[in-house]
Design a protein around this motif. Structure first.
Motif, PDB file in Angstrom:
ATOM      1  N   GLY A 202       0.762  -1.235   0.000  1.00 45.73           N
ATOM      2  CA  GLY A 202       0.000   0.000   0.000  1.00 45.73           C
ATOM      3  C   GLY A 202       0.795   1.289   0.000  1.00 45.73           C
ATOM      4  N   ASP A 203       2.133   1.206  -0.108  1.00 41.22           N
ATOM      5  CA  ASP A 203       2.973   2.401  -0.091  1.00 41.22           C
ATOM      6  C   ASP A 203       3.007   3.003  -1.502  1.00 41.22           C
TER       7      ASP A 203
ATOM      8  N   PHE B  98       1.670  -7.012 -10.192  1.00 38.76           N
ATOM      9  CA  PHE B  98       1.335  -5.608 -10.057  1.00 38.76           C
ATOM     10  C   PHE B  98       2.384  -4.842  -9.245  1.00 38.76           C
ATOM     11  N   ALA B  99       2.596  -3.575  -9.626  1.00 37.92           N
ATOM     12  CA  ALA B  99       3.503  -2.726  -8.862  1.00 37.92           C
ATOM     13  C   ALA B  99       2.994  -2.497  -7.446  1.00 37.92           C
ATOM     14  N   SER B 100       1.682  -2.619  -7.248  1.00 35.92           N
ATOM     15  CA  SER B 100       1.097  -2.428  -5.917  1.00 35.92           C
ATOM     16  C   SER B 100       1.080  -3.732  -5.128  1.00 35.92           C
ATOM     17  N   SER B 101       2.068  -4.595  -5.387  1.00 34.56           N
ATOM     18  CA  SER B 101       2.178  -5.846  -4.631  1.00 34.56           C
ATOM     19  C   SER B 101       3.631  -6.062  -4.234  1.00 34.56           C
ATOM     20  N   TYR B 102       3.824  -6.802  -3.151  1.00 35.13           N
ATOM     21  CA  TYR B 102       5.175  -7.170  -2.740  1.00 35.13           C
ATOM     22  C   TYR B 102       5.784  -8.184  -3.710  1.00 35.13           C
ATOM     23  N   ASN B 103       4.982  -8.723  -4.620  1.00 36.21           N
ATOM     24  CA  ASN B 103       5.456  -9.656  -5.639  1.00 36.21           C
ATOM     25  C   ASN B 103       6.070  -8.940  -6.827  1.00 36.21           C
ATOM     26  N   SER B 104       5.954  -7.618  -6.907  1.00 40.44           N
ATOM     27  CA  SER B 104       6.429  -6.873  -8.058  1.00 40.44           C
ATOM     28  C   SER B 104       7.911  -7.115  -8.309  1.00 40.44           C
TER      29      SER B 104
ATOM     30  N   ASP C  57      -2.445  -3.515   3.906  1.00 41.03           N
ATOM     31  CA  ASP C  57      -1.054  -3.766   3.530  1.00 41.03           C
ATOM     32  C   ASP C  57      -0.628  -5.158   3.985  1.00 41.03           C
ATOM     33  N   LYS C  58      -0.035  -5.910   3.059  1.00 44.80           N
ATOM     34  CA  LYS C  58       0.499  -7.260   3.261  1.00 44.80           C
ATOM     35  C   LYS C  58      -0.569  -8.346   3.254  1.00 44.80           C
TER      36      LYS C  58
END
Length: 659
Positions: A496-497, A537-543, A626-627
């Motif tokens: 969410g950052d 997605f850039a809005s994921s920690y998987n990015s 977030d997370k």
């Protein structure tokens, strides 16, 4: 030969008008430059010769079946060496034919509009490599071809052809997309949620997705027994284990259970299971009631226990407990009577205990009975503090009197506690997170609860926006990280950052990448523009654009670099090919399919409309923080059309269907 013709050929051109030649793979090489020179010096010279190993380029690292060279670009270059014993410069004439699976020529390809339909290379020094570029559109994808060459040194021709060289133009990614249906409605988030048994905790919390009844380090279920009496007799609630059900209770006998789970068809006592969505959790167990003498079972009555937790209010949730026999109560029992219940919950959570009269159906059984009994218990929680998260794990203790049929002793009393009878891997599936909006939350924000360890599913509208859905489908199916795939138990984790989101996106999709690498034929209308679509997605920690020091779990680091970059992703672009839009890998790219991410130059409308407000609504309705973990259903399917399979480092050539 005239001076003008010589000048044309020296520049790599094709000879002008010549007698028509019938396509015949056995015909002698054509004299595309005109007659040989007849001077004494020319006639005394030696003839030039083609090399024995013609090649097509750019070559993929993997050969195609049947010994065909695999070319991984639609910009095809044909090459061969050429030598002249006199040391003269020479060129090559290149001729291309379609071929069958064995490499036998079938039909000659007209590479230009000349009578011969061949391409002549520029002159090169003896021993050098002659090259020609095949004009765009002359060669079809996924088609077998053969080509050969014939040499000319400005005076004399080679009298034979070189050996045939076999090749195919196969892009490592070639996905034929369905025609968009822009009238297709976006999936309903709630309707799209299917119950499942994966316990998927937010990133950084202990626990990974595990199937129900799997083995793990979680605490095992235990038997719950009374103390033995003076004669060594005791009663127990055994560990819940799968057991076949006998004759199902009649519908009239199950009215209470059916009413308690109305509208939740997947929550029933037909079989032992544990399933959940973001808002409903259903745990069904086969629990044996056992009479033992000196530890040896004397009689067993199997019950089905069903507990459905329903997060059905802003500051409340509800438990529905159903008890029914799995088979008729054996005659070794005189009566089994559930006489007490006590609900447990953490601070700020209050169960509202119900009297015995609240049971629908009597909570005791004698031999031969198979009716159901259901108790509904509301819970409330404190919403007075703004911006507060709570974790609740509702529990229940049930006491029962078990009377053996001999009647010689008083009834035995024992208890059963729900939380002591979990099999490993599902013990936190019923963990509830309740939160209240922060003081500065947007207007209309309300308190609410979710099962925090149950990942919801975001669903693409693949029928309307197939370009974005196909891109995600490929990365999910053909790369080892499988981002968002429930089948592979690889959830996406929301990040969410916003500033990190922008950094990750800029690394994968630098400014201008889509315009420089895309094709305008993929655009929907004049108002559409090319976008770079990144996945995960850039809005994921998987990015792939998020480094490990920033908390990323799949950073895309090019060899020799330290910063994530889209250069380490599979790069693609959408393009109209024939009458259909395809998703192609970038020309000349040869992905290994071990990449952790993808980027694609696609229609901006498809990219933005596949997410945008649709994803924002999903986030709000599923109370994603977030997370938190979630799954992605691309709603794309290959229908078994893929050639070479998906994965394994081989090309992915498929015709996709939107679901």
């Amino acid at each position: 030969m005239g001076t003008a013709a010589l000048m044309l050929l020296s520049a790599g051109g094709v000879a002008g008008a010549a007698p028509a030649v019938q396509p015949d793979p056995n015909a002698a090489p054509p004299k595309v430059h005109g007659p040989e020179k007849t001077t004494f010096a020319a006639a005394a010279g030696a003839r030039p010769a083609s090399g024995k190993t013609p090649k097509a380029a750019p070559l993929s690292r993997n050969a195609a079946p049947g010994g065909f060279q695999r070319v991984n670009s639609q910009k095809v270059q044909l090459t061969n060496t050429v030598t002249d014993p006199d040391g003269d410069k020479a060129n090559l004439t290149f001729e291309v034919w379609t071929a069958d699976a064995a490499g036998k020529p079938v039909t000659k390809v007209k590479l230009n509009d000349s009578a011969y339909g061949v391409i002549v290379s520029p002159y090169v020094a003896s021993g050098g490599t002659a090259k020609v570029d095949v004009p765009a559109g002359k060669l079809a994808l996924n088609t077998n071809y053969v080509f050969r060459t014939n040499a000319y040194d400005g005076s004399l021709y080679e009298t034979v052809w070189s050996p045939w060289a076999k090749f195919r133009v196969e892009l490592p990614v070639d996905l034929t997309l369905p025609t968009p249906n822009y009238a297709s409605p976006n999936p309903n988030h709630f309707d799209a949620q299917k119950p499942h048994y994966y316990q998927t905790k937010p990133l950084g919390q202990a626990g990974t997705p595990l199937s129900a009844r799997s083995t793990s380090a979680a605490k095992d279920a235990v038997e719950q027994c009374s103390k033995p009496d003076a004669d060594g007799r005791q009663v127990c609630f055994g560990k819940s284990t799968p057991a076949p059900k006998g004759k199902a209770p009649h519908a009239s006998e199950r009215t209470g259970a059916a009413a308690a789970t109305a509208g939740v068809e997947w929550c029933n006592t037909n079989f032992e299971s544990i399933l959940a969505t973001r808002f409903i959790q259903c745990d069904v167990r086969t629990v044996p009631v056992i009479i033992r003498m000196d530890g040896v079972p004397q009689a067993v009555a199997n019950f089905m226990f069903l507990r459905m937790l329903e997060l059905d209010g802003q500051n409340t949730f509800t438990e529905h407990l159903t008890i029914e026999p799995a088979q008729q109560i054996p005659p070794a029992f005189r009566e089994i009577n559930f006489v007490g219940w006590n609900h447990l919950c953490e601070t700020a959570c209050t169960p509202q205990e119900q009297p015995v009269t609240a049971w629908k159906g009597k909570p005791w059984w004698v031999p031969g009975e198979m009716h159901s009994a259901t108790l509904t218990t509301p819970f409330s929680w404190d919403t007075s503090l703004a911006g507060t998260d709570y974790r609740f794990k509702p529990d229940i203790q049930i006491d029962a009197n078990i009377l053996p049929a001999d009647g010689k002793i008083r009834p035995f009393k024992t208890g059963y506690q729900w939380s002591l009878d979990y099999d490993g891997g599902t013990e936190d599936l019923d963990r509830i997170r309740c939160d209240t909006p922060a003081a500065d939350a947007p207007a209309g924000s309300v308190p609410g609860c979710v099962f925090v360890n149950v990942a919801p599913t975001y669903t693409f509208n693949a029928k309307a926006f197939p370009q974005a859905a196909a891109h995600a489908w490929l990365i999910q199916k053909a790369t080892p990280k499988h981002p968002g795939s429930m089948v592979d138990q690889k959830p996406l984790y929301y990040m969410g950052d916003e500033s990190q989101n922008n950094r990750s996106r800029a690394r994968i999709c630098p400014t201008g990448w889509a315009a420089n690498n895309g094709d305008a034929s993929a655009l929907v209308d004049a108002g559409d523009t090319l976008n770079c679509d990144e996945f995960a997605f850039a809005s994921s920690y998987n990015s792939g654009g998020m480094s490990s020091t920033e908390g990323g779990i799949n950073p895309a680091i090019p060899p020799g670099k330290t910063t994530p970059s889209g250069d380490a992703c599979i790069s693609m672009y959408a393009k109209k090919h024939g009458s259909m839009i395809h998703l192609f890998s970038q020309n000349g790219a040869d992905p290994t399919f071990n990449e952790v991410c993808g980027r694609a130059a696609i229609s901006g409308m498809h990219n933005q409309e596949s997410m945008g407000g649709h994803f924002a609504n999903f986030m709000k309705q599923m109370r994603i923080k977030d997370k938190d973990a979630y799954w992605l259903d691309t709603r794309m399917d290959d229908g078994g059309t893929c050639r070479y399979g998906v994965g394994g480092g081989q090309p992915v050539i498929c015709e996709l269907v939107a679901q």
